[in-house]
Design a protein around this motif. Sequence first.
Motif, PDB file in Angstrom:
ATOM      1  N   PRO A 125       0.832  -1.174  -0.054  1.00 41.27           N
ATOM      2  CA  PRO A 125      -0.043  -0.281  -0.047  1.00 41.27           C
ATOM      3  C   PRO A 125       0.842   1.395   0.031  1.00 41.27           C
ATOM      4  N   LEU A 126       2.275   1.292   0.505  1.00 36.70           N
ATOM      5  CA  LEU A 126       2.900   2.626   0.866  1.00 36.70           C
ATOM      6  C   LEU A 126       3.545   2.502  -0.655  1.00 36.70           C
ATOM      7  N   VAL A 127       3.776   1.482  -1.236  1.00 37.85           N
ATOM      8  CA  VAL A 127       4.436   1.650  -2.532  1.00 37.85           C
ATOM      9  C   VAL A 127       3.405   2.406  -3.613  1.00 37.85           C
ATOM     10  N   GLN A 128       2.316   1.779  -3.554  1.00 33.41           N
ATOM     11  CA  GLN A 128       1.112   2.272  -4.326  1.00 33.41           C
ATOM     12  C   GLN A 128       0.865   3.628  -4.164  1.00 33.41           C
ATOM     13  N   SER A 129       0.756   4.111  -2.827  1.00 33.29           N
ATOM     14  CA  SER A 129       0.517   5.539  -2.488  1.00 33.29           C
ATOM     15  C   SER A 129       1.678   6.411  -3.040  1.00 33.29           C
ATOM     16  N   LYS A 130       2.884   6.063  -3.371  1.00 35.17           N
ATOM     17  CA  LYS A 130       3.850   6.893  -4.095  1.00 35.17           C
ATOM     18  C   LYS A 130       3.733   6.592  -5.521  1.00 35.17           C
ATOM     19  N   LEU A 131       3.664   5.513  -5.894  1.00 36.07           N
ATOM     20  CA  LEU A 131       3.427   5.365  -7.582  1.00 36.07           C
ATOM     21  C   LEU A 131       2.391   5.979  -8.172  1.00 36.07           C
ATOM     22  N   VAL A 132       1.148   6.120  -7.534  1.00 41.43           N
ATOM     23  CA  VAL A 132       0.044   6.764  -8.337  1.00 41.43           C
ATOM     24  C   VAL A 132       0.224   8.379  -8.390  1.00 41.43           C
ATOM     25  N   PRO A 133       0.637   8.980  -7.275  1.00 38.26           N
ATOM     26  CA  PRO A 133       0.887  10.326  -7.698  1.00 38.26           C
ATOM     27  C   PRO A 133       2.225  10.558  -8.403  1.00 38.26           C
ATOM     28  N   ILE A 134       3.107   9.863  -8.363  1.00 40.84           N
ATOM     29  CA  ILE A 134       4.212   9.923  -9.355  1.00 40.84           C
ATOM     30  C   ILE A 134       3.856   9.825 -10.837  1.00 40.84           C
ATOM     31  N   ILE A 135       2.951   8.746 -10.983  1.00 43.59           N
ATOM     32  CA  ILE A 135       2.604   8.686 -12.613  1.00 43.59           C
ATOM     33  C   ILE A 135       1.687   9.738 -13.083  1.00 43.59           C
ATOM     34  N   ILE A 136       0.937  10.297 -12.063  1.00 43.05           N
ATOM     35  CA  ILE A 136       0.072  11.398 -12.494  1.00 43.05           C
ATOM     36  C   ILE A 136       0.870  12.709 -12.705  1.00 43.05           C
ATOM     37  N   LEU A 137       1.695  12.895 -11.482  1.00 42.36           N
ATOM     38  CA  LEU A 137       2.579  14.052 -11.759  1.00 42.36           C
ATOM     39  C   LEU A 137       3.632  14.226 -12.707  1.00 42.36           C
ATOM     40  N   THR A 138       4.564  13.146 -12.814  1.00 46.33           N
ATOM     41  CA  THR A 138       5.557  13.201 -13.873  1.00 46.33           C
ATOM     42  C   THR A 138       5.416  12.530 -15.396  1.00 46.33           C
ATOM     43  N   LEU A 139       4.163  12.000 -15.290  1.00 54.27           N
ATOM     44  CA  LEU A 139       3.935  11.502 -16.880  1.00 54.27           C
ATOM     45  C   LEU A 139       2.729  12.180 -17.419  1.00 54.27           C
ATOM     46  N   ILE A 140       1.728  11.765 -16.534  1.00 55.42           N
ATOM     47  CA  ILE A 140       0.364  12.375 -17.106  1.00 55.42           C
ATOM     48  C   ILE A 140       0.190  13.731 -17.310  1.00 55.42           C
ATOM     49  N   LEU A 141       0.466  14.564 -16.167  1.00 54.92           N
ATOM     50  CA  LEU A 141       0.584  15.816 -16.231  1.00 54.92           C
ATOM     51  C   LEU A 141       1.537  16.580 -17.299  1.00 54.92           C
ATOM     52  N   PRO A 142       2.901  16.120 -17.393  1.00 54.82           N
ATOM     53  CA  PRO A 142       3.530  16.903 -18.482  1.00 54.82           C
ATOM     54  C   PRO A 142       3.097  16.712 -19.673  1.00 54.82           C
ATOM     55  N   ILE A 143       2.440  15.701 -19.974  1.00 52.99           N
ATOM     56  CA  ILE A 143       1.896  15.462 -21.241  1.00 52.99           C
ATOM     57  C   ILE A 143       0.670  16.276 -21.852  1.00 52.99           C
ATOM     58  N   LEU A 144      -0.124  16.610 -20.775  1.00 52.11           N
ATOM     59  CA  LEU A 144      -1.297  17.294 -20.767  1.00 52.11           C
ATOM     60  C   LEU A 144      -0.736  18.820 -20.992  1.00 52.11           C
ATOM     61  N   VAL A 145       0.154  19.241 -20.207  1.00 52.80           N
ATOM     62  CA  VAL A 145       0.665  20.370 -20.439  1.00 52.80           C
ATOM     63  C   VAL A 145       1.177  20.707 -21.691  1.00 52.80           C
ATOM     64  N   ASN A 146       1.839  19.855 -22.278  1.00 52.71           N
ATOM     65  CA  ASN A 146       2.522  20.001 -23.770  1.00 52.71           C
ATOM     66  C   ASN A 146       1.173  19.947 -24.926  1.00 52.71           C
ATOM     67  N   VAL A 147       0.312  19.090 -24.222  1.00 52.55           N
ATOM     68  CA  VAL A 147      -1.146  19.253 -25.176  1.00 52.55           C
ATOM     69  C   VAL A 147      -1.486  20.396 -25.337  1.00 52.55           C
ATOM     70  N   LEU A 148      -1.771  21.320 -24.100  1.00 53.54           N
ATOM     71  CA  LEU A 148      -2.223  22.552 -24.078  1.00 53.54           C
ATOM     72  C   LEU A 148      -1.452  23.379 -24.519  1.00 53.54           C
ATOM     73  N   GLU A 195      10.833  26.946 -27.227  1.00 58.22           N
ATOM     74  CA  GLU A 195       9.877  26.190 -26.840  1.00 58.22           C
ATOM     75  C   GLU A 195       9.983  25.328 -25.528  1.00 58.22           C
ATOM     76  N   ARG A 196      11.265  25.022 -25.363  1.00 56.88           N
ATOM     77  CA  ARG A 196      11.496  24.318 -24.115  1.00 56.88           C
ATOM     78  C   ARG A 196      11.331  25.022 -22.798  1.00 56.88           C
ATOM     79  N   ILE A 197      11.550  26.256 -22.795  1.00 61.81           N
ATOM     80  CA  ILE A 197      11.508  26.883 -21.564  1.00 61.81           C
ATOM     81  C   ILE A 197      10.392  26.563 -20.672  1.00 61.81           C
ATOM     82  N   ILE A 198       9.223  26.906 -21.035  1.00 59.41           N
ATOM     83  CA  ILE A 198       7.803  26.871 -20.529  1.00 59.41           C
ATOM     84  C   ILE A 198       7.503  25.407 -19.798  1.00 59.41           C
ATOM     85  N   PRO A 199       7.867  24.476 -20.792  1.00 59.91           N
ATOM     86  CA  PRO A 199       7.543  22.934 -20.331  1.00 59.91           C
ATOM     87  C   PRO A 199       8.573  22.791 -19.196  1.00 59.91           C
ATOM     88  N   LEU A 200       9.763  23.116 -19.259  1.00 67.15           N
ATOM     89  CA  LEU A 200      10.862  22.885 -18.529  1.00 67.15           C
ATOM     90  C   LEU A 200      10.662  23.435 -17.025  1.00 67.15           C
TER      91      LEU A 200
END
Length: 198
Positions: free
Chosen positions: A33-56, A73-78
Amino acid sequence: MQKSISYIFHPIFMPLIGVLFYFSKSPRFIPLPLVQSKLVPIIILTLILPILVNVLLKAIGKVESIELKTTEERIIPLIVYCIILLIVIKRIITPFEFIELYYFFLGVFGSTLASIVLNMLNFKVSIHMLAISGILMFFIGLSVHFGINILGSIALVFLIMGAVATSRLSLKAHNANEVFMGCLIGIAPQLMLIPRWL
């Protein structure tokens, strides 16, 4: 083939790979449960959110493609990614729970910050090389820290680094200096922080 390598080993996957590798190799007992509690937000924050930001950003015309071909182009995403990393460091991965991962993400933050500075100076560093070389140093640090033999994994990352560098050069996405600088600023922060958790 070269383009496939760039997509498969895209920088956006590297923090998650580092976290998954850590949890799979750590000799400490870590409840699922501790592993899952870390993996889920990391997936959302470091994977899904950057993709959504780039799409936007693409939708509003701030970037032309996910490849971020120009320094402008790189400055805002970084910058957005730096903010995301700060959230991870402050809220998700604390030094009291997982000191190794805390300093890993702090190293990623340092590398990203250095990349922003170089982009502002109109130098387009290879973020692909930055990411994979940071992973390499983290793996080496884990091997020493835990006293485990992961030479196979380290050798594999070396091979991947070579493939990624060749891919970036073949696609003319970067020149040799940009590839080398990406490697350097990926390794340096991890190397400087490793003594704090060994």
